[in-house]
Design an enzyme around this catalytic site. Structure first.
Site, PDB file in Angstrom:
ATOM      1  N   ASP A  58       0.887  -1.104   0.096  1.00 35.50           N
ATOM      2  CA  ASP A  58       0.015  -0.015   0.009  1.00 35.50           C
ATOM      3  C   ASP A  58       0.691   1.295   0.056  1.00 35.50           C
ATOM      4  O   ASP A  58       1.556   1.403   0.890  1.00 35.50           O
ATOM      5  CB  ASP A  58      -0.766  -0.037   1.183  1.00 35.50           C
ATOM      6  CG  ASP A  58      -1.913   1.101   1.183  1.00 35.50           C
ATOM      7  OD1 ASP A  58      -1.760   2.215   0.691  1.00 35.50           O
ATOM      8  OD2 ASP A  58      -2.856   1.022   2.094  1.00 35.50           O
ATOM      9  N   TYR A 147     -12.250  12.065  -3.694  1.00 36.26           N
ATOM     10  CA  TYR A 147     -11.484  11.965  -4.842  1.00 36.26           C
ATOM     11  C   TYR A 147     -10.910  13.111  -5.297  1.00 36.26           C
ATOM     12  O   TYR A 147      -9.737  13.287  -5.727  1.00 36.26           O
ATOM     13  CB  TYR A 147     -12.290  11.044  -5.826  1.00 36.26           C
ATOM     14  CG  TYR A 147     -11.437  10.592  -6.983  1.00 36.26           C
ATOM     15  CD1 TYR A 147     -10.712   9.594  -7.035  1.00 36.26           C
ATOM     16  CD2 TYR A 147     -11.937  11.131  -8.265  1.00 36.26           C
ATOM     17  CE1 TYR A 147      -9.927   9.282  -8.187  1.00 36.26           C
ATOM     18  CE2 TYR A 147     -11.145  10.390  -9.306  1.00 36.26           C
ATOM     19  CZ  TYR A 147     -10.178   9.800  -9.399  1.00 36.26           C
ATOM     20  OH  TYR A 147      -9.738   9.363 -10.434  1.00 36.26           O
TER      21      TYR A 147
END
Ligand code: UDP
Length: 328
Positions: A58, A147
């Site tokens: 990640d 986002y």
């Protein structure tokens, strides 16, 4: 020795196509993904290659890669409104902390870094078609804010590394892109419509379908990104196909393509859903000599054939549990 490129989001839709492209260009490709939305099936054909390695990681945590790196392409991020809703914090982190980690890595390795930005930085645009100079109309606290603002921050920090640290950076603003390896159940309009047609369900149009999008086939997108990376232009460049249609027309095209006997049904328009979107691609044309070449007819046929070839059980997995909270 081969040039070495790190591609984050390597098991995703765009990331996997980029891995293919860089392998074809004779790079050593290091693919990285945490597999939250990515799928190893997208890169299983690359795994046996000596020129490819996969790191399950990640990028919002410290990123380590040994050896030299010439390029970094940061394509790790959830990228559909349904995904932002399900994993909003990860979406914010990968665009901000993840980008910061990768910029640090790029500095340490003297690598050139390209970030995947988005037409979402323009929000629900008041300027049409969208030019790179337009600052956008974004709601930071709406469902898309996690986002849109992460991507806007990503552009800002990338530009700061460019001006302050003199890092070589590139920013691509990606408009709606489609093709094989999209996730059938990610909620995006194209896999949604094709999935519905293949399952014999009605096609769900959100709102009255008068909102517009402009769809770019993935091979065109990858070509634009490759050219931008190899250019010397550090400011944002739109890459997309300017052929704009309404979602209503798009549904009709999918009905014709798939031959489904189903009809369209109308659902509420999600909050902050942009009413129009079309890239102005003059900059891409001028600086990169790039323009989209593959029309919807050709691109949709290839994409439909891909979805048709998937095992039947994949067609029936739905991921829409949280969806109702997304609707106004
Ligand atoms: N859309 C739709 N039906 C669906 C999924 C999406 O009408 O089943 C609409 C959505 O409201 C938006 C457009 O299609 O106006 C494109 O949606 P998508 O999620 O693919 O991408 P966006 O461009 O909004 O990020």
């Amino acid at each position: 020795m081969k040039e070495r490129v790190l591609i984050t989001g390597a098991a995703g839709f765009l990331g996997s196509h980029l891995c293919d492209r860089f392998i074809k260009e004779d790079f050593h490709v290091i693919g990285m993904d945490n597999l939250i939305t990515g799928n190893l099936d997208n890169i299983s054909h690359l795994m046996p290659l000596e020129a490819f390695e996969f790191h399950h990681h990640d990028v919002s945590d410290f990123v380590h890669v040994s050896g030299k790196l010439d390029y970094i392409l940061h394509f790790a991020s959830p990228a559909s409104p349904i995904d932002y809703l399900k994993i909003p914090i990860q979406t914010l982190k990968v665009g901000s902390l993840g980008t910061h980690n990768l910029l640090g890595l790029a500095r340490a390795k003297s690598a050139r870094m390209l970030i995947a930005s988005t037409s979402e930085v323009y929000g629900d645009p008041l300027v049409h078609p969208q030019v790179e100079e337009y600052y956008g109309n974004v709601n930071p606290v709406g469902p898309r804010g996690v986002y849109d603002e992460a991507k806007r921050f990503q552009e800002a920090i990338t530009m700061a590394y460019h001006t302050y640290h003199k890092l070589e950076t590139r920013i691509v603003r990606i408009f709606n892109t489609y093709g094989p390896r999209m996730r059938l159940n990610d909620g995006r309009v194209l896999p949604a419509f094709i999935g519905q047609a293949l399952r014999g369900e009605d096609l769900t149009i959100f709102g009255d379908g008068s909102q517009t999008r402009s769809f770019c086939y993935v091979d065109d997108q990858v070509e634009g990104i490759y050219r931008l990376l190899m250019s010397d232009y550090a400011y944002p460049v739109n890459i997309g196909n300017p052929d704009e249609i309404t979602i209503r027309q798009f549904a009709e095209e999918i009905i014709k393509l798939t031959g489904t006997k189903q009809k369209v049904i109308f659902k509420n328009l999600p909050k902050d859903d942009p009413m129009q979107r079309q890239p102005n691609t003059a900059k891409a044309k001028e600086i990169l000599g790039w323009e989209a070449k593959i029309g919807r007819k050709e691109g949709l046929k290839i994409t439909y054939d891909y979805f048709k070839s998937l095992p039947k059980e994949k067609l029936h997995k739905t991921e829409h549990k949280n969806f109702s909270s997304f609707i106004k």
